[in-house]
Write an enzyme that holds these catalytic residues in place. Sequence first.
Site, PDB file in Angstrom:
ATOM      1  N   PRO A 287     -49.028   7.903  17.128  1.00 36.60           N
ATOM      2  CA  PRO A 287     -47.725   7.390  16.704  1.00 36.60           C
ATOM      3  C   PRO A 287     -46.936   8.440  15.923  1.00 36.60           C
ATOM      4  O   PRO A 287     -47.507   9.193  15.134  1.00 36.60           O
ATOM      5  CB  PRO A 287     -48.095   6.222  15.791  1.00 36.60           C
ATOM      6  CG  PRO A 287     -49.454   6.562  15.255  1.00 36.60           C
ATOM      7  CD  PRO A 287     -50.140   7.400  16.313  1.00 36.60           C
ATOM      8  N   ARG A 326     -29.135  11.846  17.127  1.00 31.89           N
ATOM      9  CA  ARG A 326     -29.526  10.683  17.935  1.00 31.89           C
ATOM     10  C   ARG A 326     -28.365   9.795  18.394  1.00 31.89           C
ATOM     11  O   ARG A 326     -28.353   9.342  19.539  1.00 31.89           O
ATOM     12  CB  ARG A 326     -30.617   9.879  17.228  1.00 31.89           C
ATOM     13  CG  ARG A 326     -31.879  10.722  16.958  1.00 31.89           C
ATOM     14  CD  ARG A 326     -33.078   9.903  16.532  1.00 31.89           C
ATOM     15  NE  ARG A 326     -33.616   9.125  17.624  1.00 31.89           N
ATOM     16  CZ  ARG A 326     -33.373   7.859  17.827  1.00 31.89           C
ATOM     17  NH1 ARG A 326     -32.638   7.189  16.972  1.00 31.89           N
ATOM     18  NH2 ARG A 326     -33.866   7.245  18.884  1.00 31.89           N
ATOM     19  N   CYS A 357     -17.292  19.715  14.825  1.00 29.47           N
ATOM     20  CA  CYS A 357     -16.175  19.854  15.761  1.00 29.47           C
ATOM     21  C   CYS A 357     -16.585  19.346  17.130  1.00 29.47           C
ATOM     22  O   CYS A 357     -16.889  20.128  18.036  1.00 29.47           O
ATOM     23  CB  CYS A 357     -15.760  21.309  15.839  1.00 29.47           C
ATOM     24  SG  CYS A 357     -15.212  21.877  14.249  1.00 29.47           S
TER      25      CYS A 357
HETATM   26  N1  LLP Z   1     -47.403  11.544  22.092  1.00 30.28           N
HETATM   27  C1  LLP Z   1     -46.718  12.209  23.027  1.00 30.28           C
HETATM   28  C2  LLP Z   1     -47.421  12.905  24.087  1.00 30.28           C
HETATM   29  C3  LLP Z   1     -45.309  12.218  22.972  1.00 30.28           C
HETATM   30  O1  LLP Z   1     -44.622  12.869  23.897  1.00 30.28           O
HETATM   31  C4  LLP Z   1     -44.643  11.532  21.926  1.00 30.28           C
HETATM   32  C5  LLP Z   1     -43.177  11.541  21.828  1.00 30.28           C
HETATM   33  C6  LLP Z   1     -45.415  10.864  20.960  1.00 30.28           C
HETATM   34  C7  LLP Z   1     -46.796  10.888  21.088  1.00 30.28           C
HETATM   35  C8  LLP Z   1     -44.805  10.127  19.802  1.00 30.28           C
HETATM   36  O2  LLP Z   1     -43.996   9.071  20.212  1.00 30.28           O
HETATM   37  P1  LLP Z   1     -43.371   8.082  19.112  1.00 30.28           P
HETATM   38  O3  LLP Z   1     -44.521   7.326  18.492  1.00 30.28           O
HETATM   39  O4  LLP Z   1     -42.673   8.906  18.120  1.00 30.28           O
HETATM   40  O5  LLP Z   1     -42.474   7.215  19.888  1.00 30.28           O
HETATM   41  N2  LLP Z   1     -36.363  12.566  20.365  1.00 30.28           N
HETATM   42  C9  LLP Z   1     -36.548  11.201  20.823  1.00 30.28           C
HETATM   43  C10 LLP Z   1     -38.008  10.817  20.906  1.00 30.28           C
HETATM   44  C11 LLP Z   1     -38.802  11.708  21.823  1.00 30.28           C
HETATM   45  C12 LLP Z   1     -40.255  11.333  21.874  1.00 30.28           C
HETATM   46  C13 LLP Z   1     -41.028  12.366  22.608  1.00 30.28           C
HETATM   47  N3  LLP Z   1     -42.428  12.141  22.658  1.00 30.28           N
HETATM   48  C14 LLP Z   1     -35.768  10.269  19.906  1.00 30.28           C
HETATM   49  O6  LLP Z   1     -35.147  10.739  18.963  1.00 30.28           O
HETATM   50  O7  LLP Z   1     -35.758   9.064  20.125  1.00 30.28           O
END
Ligand code: LLP
Length: 430
Positions: A287, A326, A357
Site C-alpha cells: 500500500p 493531480r 502559467c
Molecule cells: N505497487 C505497485 C507495483 C504500484 O505500481 C503501485 C502504484 C503501488 C504498489 C501503490 O499503489 P497505491 O497503494 O498507492 O494505490 N500517481 C497516481 C498513482 C500511481 C500509482 C502507481 N502505482 C496518482 O496520483 O493517483
Amino acid sequence: MKSTNQYLKPLSLKVNENLEIGGCDTVELVEKFGTPLYVVDEYTIRSICRDYKEAFKAYENVNMMYASKALCTMATSKLLASEGFGFDVVSAGEIYTVYKAGVDMSKVLFNGNNKSYDELSLAIELGVGRISADNFFELALLNEVAKAQNKTIDILLRITPGIECHTHKYIQTGHLDSKFGFDLTQVDEAVELIKNDYTNLKLHGLHAHIGSQIFETSIYGDEIEILVKEIARLGLNEINIGGGIGVKYTENDCPPSVYDVAEIIINRLNECIKKYNIEPPALFIEPGRSIISTAGVTLYTVGSSKQVPNGRKYVAVDGGMSDNIRPAMYGAEYTVQVANKPDVQNLQKVTIAGRFCESGDILIKDVELPELEEGDILCVYNTGAYNYSMASNYNRVPKPAMVLVNDSLSHVIVARETLDDLISHDRISQ
Ligand code: LLP
C-alpha cells in the site's frame, strides 16, 4: 471496523480558532515555515500502520511493503520502518533514500518496468531482499548483473492478471493491455528461462498490482485466485498483491476499510490454499496512498483574486500544479478549509486557482468557503500521497518544505528549496 484511510482529515486535526494538526497551530506553522507547506501528521501514519497490521494479523506470513512512490523521504521511511514496514521502491533514488534512512534492505523490493543496469547493480550491491522482474528483457539483464556480482538473486515475476478496476485509466495497471508485467501466457516461458539459462536468479513467486485509488473490495479476491492458482501450478511460495486501496479525498468518496479488504484477501487465500492443496504462501502487500495520503495536508496563502463579470470568482494561492499535479493530471478532487477561520459561515462560491502559467492549474473548482482575503491560509486535505512525490519546478518555482508534526512539535523533514537550489545544476558554457 473503520480504518484511517476512510477519514478525510488527519486524525489529530482540531478546530480551534485556527486549525490545529498534531498539536500544532497551522497559522503558527505558516509563520515559522512559510507556504506552500506540506504538513504530515505522524499520529495518522502510525494509526493506519496499526490498522494494516491488525487487519492482516489473522494470516501468519504477511509482509507489509510501503510503496515509496506515494511519498519518499528519509524521515517518513524511518518512521514506517519503525512500524515494521518494508518498502517497495522503483528507482535508484528511492533505493538510496531508504538506504540512507537506515532501512533494513532485506525488507526492500525493487519494482519497475525498465530498471537500468546501474539501478539493478545498486539494488544488488545494497542487498535488496527481492527484485520483481517485469519482462523478458529485464530477466536477461538481471541475470547479467547478478552474474557480474557473482550472486544469486531472489526474484518475483510481475504478471498482468487481466483484472480491470474502476479507477482513472491512467492508474489502472492490471488489465491485459498494460505496459507492466508478463502476460499470463508468457509465464511458463519465463520460468523455463530462469530454470535453464538464468542460473543466477531464484524465483520465489508472482507479483501483481491491479490499480490505484480502488474502492471495490471483491477484485482483491479475484486477484488472489489468479495468483494462487499460478503459484500452485508452478510450485512457488510467494504472492505479492500490490497496493491500491483508496482514500477519501471528498465527502462523496467511500473507500473501503482495510479490515474488510484484509478479510476478503485472507478468506480467499485460505480457500485457495485448500483448493489448490498448497502450503500457505508468503503474502506481500504494497500500500502507498492509503498509508500516507490522509496524514498530509498542504497549507497555502491566498493572494490575488478575480471576479469574472457574470462568472466565476477565482482566488489564487501561492502554489498549485507544481506541488499538486493531480487535479490537472487526473481531474482529482480535493477538500479545502480556511485554516485561520475554519468556523466562519458567510459562505461564497469560489474556484481556487494555482499560481502557475497554465489555465489548467486549478486546484479546486466551485467550492463554498468563507469570504477570502489576501493572507488567509487554506488547508487542502489528503495531499500526503503523490503530491510531493510528483512535484516539479515548473515556472522555476522552488518546491515547498515539509514538516512532520506530533505531540505539539514540528520538525522540518524536507527543507524548502531556495533560488540557489534551483540554479545549482545549471552551467553556463564558456
Ligand atoms: N505497487 C505497485 C507495483 C504500484 O505500481 C503501485 C502504484 C503501488 C504498489 C501503490 O499503489 P497505491 O497503494 O498507492 O494505490 N500517481 C497516481 C498513482 C500511481 C500509482 C502507481 N502505482 C496518482 O496520483 O493517483
